[in-house]
Design a protein around this motif. Structure first.
Motif, PDB file in Angstrom:
ATOM      1  N   ALA A 157      49.688  51.373  37.969  1.00  0.00           N
ATOM      2  CA  ALA A 157      48.423  50.737  38.333  1.00  0.00           C
ATOM      3  C   ALA A 157      47.373  51.100  37.293  1.00  0.00           C
ATOM      4  O   ALA A 157      47.396  52.212  36.736  1.00  0.00           O
ATOM      5  CB  ALA A 157      47.967  51.188  39.716  1.00  0.00           C
ATOM      6  N   VAL A 203      51.003  47.599  46.681  1.00  0.00           N
ATOM      7  CA  VAL A 203      50.144  46.473  46.308  1.00  0.00           C
ATOM      8  C   VAL A 203      49.195  46.187  47.463  1.00  0.00           C
ATOM      9  O   VAL A 203      49.604  46.141  48.620  1.00  0.00           O
ATOM     10  CB  VAL A 203      51.004  45.226  45.989  1.00  0.00           C
ATOM     11  CG1 VAL A 203      50.134  44.001  45.803  1.00  0.00           C
ATOM     12  CG2 VAL A 203      51.842  45.492  44.731  1.00  0.00           C
ATOM     13  N   VAL A 233      48.638  45.808  38.789  1.00  0.00           N
ATOM     14  CA  VAL A 233      49.856  46.554  39.118  1.00  0.00           C
ATOM     15  C   VAL A 233      51.019  45.879  38.413  1.00  0.00           C
ATOM     16  O   VAL A 233      51.206  44.656  38.552  1.00  0.00           O
ATOM     17  CB  VAL A 233      50.104  46.574  40.641  1.00  0.00           C
ATOM     18  CG1 VAL A 233      51.425  47.265  40.957  1.00  0.00           C
ATOM     19  CG2 VAL A 233      48.948  47.273  41.360  1.00  0.00           C
ATOM     20  N   SER A 251      40.107  43.579  37.767  1.00  0.00           N
ATOM     21  CA  SER A 251      40.541  44.177  39.030  1.00  0.00           C
ATOM     22  C   SER A 251      41.567  45.282  38.747  1.00  0.00           C
ATOM     23  O   SER A 251      41.785  45.647  37.589  1.00  0.00           O
ATOM     24  CB  SER A 251      41.149  43.106  39.943  1.00  0.00           C
ATOM     25  OG  SER A 251      41.295  43.628  41.262  1.00  0.00           O
ATOM     26  N   ARG A 252      42.147  45.787  39.810  1.00  0.00           N
ATOM     27  CA  ARG A 252      43.263  46.682  39.602  1.00  0.00           C
ATOM     28  C   ARG A 252      44.479  45.835  39.248  1.00  0.00           C
ATOM     29  O   ARG A 252      44.770  44.831  39.911  1.00  0.00           O
ATOM     30  CB  ARG A 252      43.558  47.515  40.844  1.00  0.00           C
ATOM     31  CG  ARG A 252      44.601  48.600  40.555  1.00  0.00           C
ATOM     32  CD  ARG A 252      44.812  49.533  41.726  1.00  0.00           C
ATOM     33  NE  ARG A 252      45.672  48.952  42.750  1.00  0.00           N
ATOM     34  CZ  ARG A 252      46.506  49.654  43.518  1.00  0.00           C
ATOM     35  NH1 ARG A 252      46.565  50.985  43.409  1.00  0.00           N
ATOM     36  NH2 ARG A 252      47.242  49.049  44.414  1.00  0.00           N
ATOM     37  N   ASP A 269      44.439  43.086  44.293  1.00  0.00           N
ATOM     38  CA  ASP A 269      45.212  43.449  43.103  1.00  0.00           C
ATOM     39  C   ASP A 269      45.626  42.211  42.312  1.00  0.00           C
ATOM     40  O   ASP A 269      45.832  41.130  42.871  1.00  0.00           O
ATOM     41  CB  ASP A 269      46.510  44.180  43.508  1.00  0.00           C
ATOM     42  CG  ASP A 269      46.281  45.658  43.822  1.00  0.00           C
ATOM     43  OD1 ASP A 269      45.185  46.189  43.529  1.00  0.00           O
ATOM     44  OD2 ASP A 269      47.210  46.279  44.382  1.00  0.00           O
ATOM     45  N   ALA A 317      39.509  50.279  40.859  1.00  0.00           N
ATOM     46  CA  ALA A 317      40.289  49.978  39.652  1.00  0.00           C
ATOM     47  C   ALA A 317      39.793  50.812  38.477  1.00  0.00           C
ATOM     48  O   ALA A 317      40.582  51.380  37.710  1.00  0.00           O
ATOM     49  CB  ALA A 317      40.185  48.486  39.337  1.00  0.00           C
ATOM     50  N   VAL A 342      47.107  39.335  47.431  1.00  0.00           N
ATOM     51  CA  VAL A 342      47.001  39.512  45.981  1.00  0.00           C
ATOM     52  C   VAL A 342      45.977  38.516  45.429  1.00  0.00           C
ATOM     53  O   VAL A 342      45.882  37.385  45.908  1.00  0.00           O
ATOM     54  CB  VAL A 342      48.403  39.318  45.349  1.00  0.00           C
ATOM     55  CG1 VAL A 342      48.313  39.072  43.861  1.00  0.00           C
ATOM     56  CG2 VAL A 342      49.285  40.521  45.682  1.00  0.00           C
TER      57      VAL A 342
END
Lengths: 308, 308, 308, 308
Positions: free
Chosen positions: B284, B184, B149, B146-147, B188, B40, B228
């Motif tokens: 992202a 994804v 999206v 975190s990452r 994420d 991330a 997720v």
């Protein structure tokens, strides 16, 4: 009792009024550029995340010493409430009353004034009961993300925690910077560890509150010389209490917030971070510490995270 | 009116109880690993920081529709108070009373229960008025980084904002994922944009609250399939209101929070982020969204930031 | 640890469940009839009015010993605010957060439960977080006006205030009744003076709170025999603390509130009244003590006045 | 826009500054003497007690029209909590956040200021955020008990309630006094009934708030001529809204509170009292209406009772 001339001399040297224009409301946060943030993100090597906020609860750090700064009174307005009838999904909801400066928090720039002024020369009376802070309120800060540097003064001095009377000087900061092996640079957010919060963590909030080690009136020049974006530590009062000079109350607040326009953080728990930095032998990291955006707030809770 | 068998069938398919051990209290946040966070951080290319929280103020998003969920009542306990005598440094201090779920917030896992249970099979009555949530309270979540999206469903459908009756389906998510050009993946945090918050930003909080587009009961399986870590959107109710199926209230809450153990975010302002992602043609980013750690809280304010 | 059989035996003797019908929610307040009030009004001879409430302020009687029972946090939402423009009439407005049982207050009947029941045999779980007290909430009490009788136990014992370990017995009440020269009768509101509140008035709230003199488990029968309508005193805990019998907590609360259905008042300042009664050699008066009618409240602030 | 000369002329005629000495903080409450109270007690003939306060609850009279004046948010901090262990006596405790002027209340004298002054010529800036009202705060009022007289203007005009645009004039008060068959005299507390509160009781708080009938700028002279001690009515705004004269806001507040030093009450429910007075053909009674003694409060909740 008016502020002494020594104070005013330092004030002149660290003053940032007008530096980012007459309309500026965020002060040294201007120093956090895209490049600074990119470099900060590049410091992430393990992905370890260390929380720096104290849990919010009724037995928080406030002792009653500061009138009106109340610990969180957290109540439920619903517990497993079947709002839509029996055997449906049930909800629980919470409410809180708390001082915005009661736990781990940032002081917004208008949190203190002196000589009738707040940051950037605006009149102190632009803060009102009804309207709160018209300028530099907490919601103006926006995202606070930058490189964080831990200056572990206690560790640099070989102490578990500083004595309650210790006043953190520029020389202490130099020594901690040397321990860190990092050069503090423009846009950094500096975390100064005294270890004082161990007293609260051990259950003695009175001892935590007072007497307390804290930053010397000489430190604002150190921060100013390096163009630091913000400074936080692990004490209730930020600067030493009782104060460094008799009858000179909150001079560091006045220099940092009013003259420099630099956010100050208090009640940050730097214990786990200290261990991690010592273990990993690195003291710089990505720091994410955006305050809750209270409109016109002169401070706000924050849940800072160091990402290593 | 008991929950229908269709609900229970989905529940079985997305259930994560025991997946991270019987003692687990954080559910899908377990999916955010050091590797996820490192990746991330590596998405940061410009260093631009976009705030996703609404300012906190008395004319916030709550309309009174949800009893007890009050907008912030933010008052001053001191304004330029010369605590230490005339001509000294003066301080201003703030207090607030607010619903923890009133503004931009995360729902903690115990925010809803069904069939007498919360996440990981614990009894719903482990939440009490006096003790609040004994398990999975907001302070347990720790840092949420975190990452992120952005799944910009409104943009993918060519709409400025979704119709108030629109129910966001897995197919909508697929289309938005395609627009994003991002797959994804596990860990994420997904931000689903409906555009509904434009109504509040334009001054109409009643229209914002109800009727509202929101997530379909079919979306939890989509999130579960991709592992997720958390999902947030730009509505008051998260799922569609009035509900997708008559007399089936809050099924998405029950599936996400109770069955999967996945944090849900509401009242996130995704408008500026949507513009930025479209401009930069990237969806992202590094997302930092740590909730205020209210002990035993079934929700908490958060000041999320997307770092691009 | 279950309640001992001795408790249950007293409970049987003082029980009023069903006495005023199965639907009754006000208990012994039924004993205050028009005739009682007319006779009370007839006791007014000088027109002197003596306030019995403590001022409400942040340094009130609460010490933190009882979690969540917070002293008033009284803030201003406006100070001389010229809402309608410059040079118009300016307004000031206030807000408070406080425990309903924090200052001078009445306990409503559902303030305590035992064995799963509240007054009149209703289930304790009729009190909920969301709905508060469904039965006998503070708003049901209505006006509380009757003859007040001061039983000045401290004065009758020749003490300025009772020892902190003193347990007020029926014999103490008899002696105070004799000093008063008044026969307590049906519908009276009895004020029992220990003098303990002097500790708070002298600035020591810790000493006021604990240890504290208070009413014996034997006093409910005394009140029941005389058909007293309500009882208040000048302590934080009403009954003795530490308790009269080891591991028997709050038995007087349980007998008064649950079994008899009789309001209890705490933190009443009886000092000025004690002086006045001694001077005027009269201990009966018109008492006006209507609680703030909080809907479903299990207690409420009251500003009682004795009219002599 | 400065106050017009007509206002200042009336102000001169009703001004009581200095009348009870330069140190006075209670204004026309000085007119309630022992003799007044004795006579008031002598009016009690049936012992019937009529409550005049609205129940306190979240769906109270406030609509959000007055910023910061919030309806009671009443939450539980404990519900049947077995503080001392299983099978012991369990307790329930409550907390509230509310505007002191939100429900049935008295305005304290410093609730408004004009031309930089509050009652008795004190500076308006003696009210501060931190210290609240230094002079004439609500706790100074002490017991408020006197003869009450209902001036049922609606009934005297043969209306169920006054039109929303009706401005109550001295002639209306004369007519209501004639209906009452009582001569208003020094020390009386006058209750002026418009019937407007029926709108709130019928569920329409918006219609109750605005537009609203209320007292004319000419009524303070009527009250002053009779040396009335306090006045309350059954509206949100006390005086007519929209105001009687364009751009002249709150003149009655300024005359009553600042010039005369006379408490004003709002949101008093006079409906049951109106019925009782008409039935019993008597309009004078003992009124007990002591405000909650908030230290420095510019207003306070009150639970008034008429005793007939």
């Amino acid at each position: 009792m008016p502020l002494p001339s020594e104070f005013h001399e330092i004030a002149k040297r660290v003053n940032n009024w007008g530096r980012w224009g007459a309309a500026d409301e965020i002060g040294t946060l201007n120093l956090i550029t895209g490049a600074v943030v990119r470099a900060a993100a590049a410091t992430v090597t393990t992905g370890r995340r260390i929380p720096l906020a104290l849990p919010l609860r009724q037995d928080g750090v406030q002792t009653g010493m500061i009138p009106g700064r109340v610990n969180p009174l957290h109540t439920m307005v619903a517990v497993n409430w079947e709002m839509f009838g029996p055997d449906t999904v049930a909800t629980s909801d919470d409410t809180v009353t708390m001082g915005l400066q009661a736990g781990t928090h940032w002081d917004a720039l208008p949190h203190v004034s002196h000589s009738g002024k707040i940051y950037n020369g605006r009149p102190a009376d632009s803060i009102t009961t009804h309207g709160r802070a018209a300028f530099s309120g907490m919601e103006k800060a926006g995202p606070v993300v930058s490189r964080g540097v831990l200056l572990d003064v206690a560790r640099a001095r070989g102490a578990e925690r500083l004595d309650s009377g210790h006043i953190v000087t520029p020389e202490d900061l130099d020594a901690a910077e040397e321990l860190a092996g990092v050069t503090v640079r423009a846009g950094d957010i500096v975390l100064v560890r005294t270890g004082q919060i161990q007293q609260y963590l051990a259950g003695d909030r009175e001892a935590y509150a007072f007497p307390s080690p804290g930053l010397s009136i000489r430190t604002p020049e150190w921060f100013h010389a390096r163009d630091v974006a913000a400074v936080a530590n692990d004490t209730l009062t930020f600067e030493a209490f009782p104060p460094e000079f008799e009858n000179l109350w909150l001079p560091v607040h006045a220099l940092d917030l009013v003259e420099m326009g630099m956010l100050q953080g208090q009640n940050w728990n730097l214990e786990e971070l200290s261990e991690a930095c010592a273990e990993e032998k690195r003291y710089a990291f990505l720091l994410s510490a955006t305050p809750e955006p209270f409109t016109g707030g002169t401070g706000a809770p924050v849940a800072p995270v160091a990402i290593l």
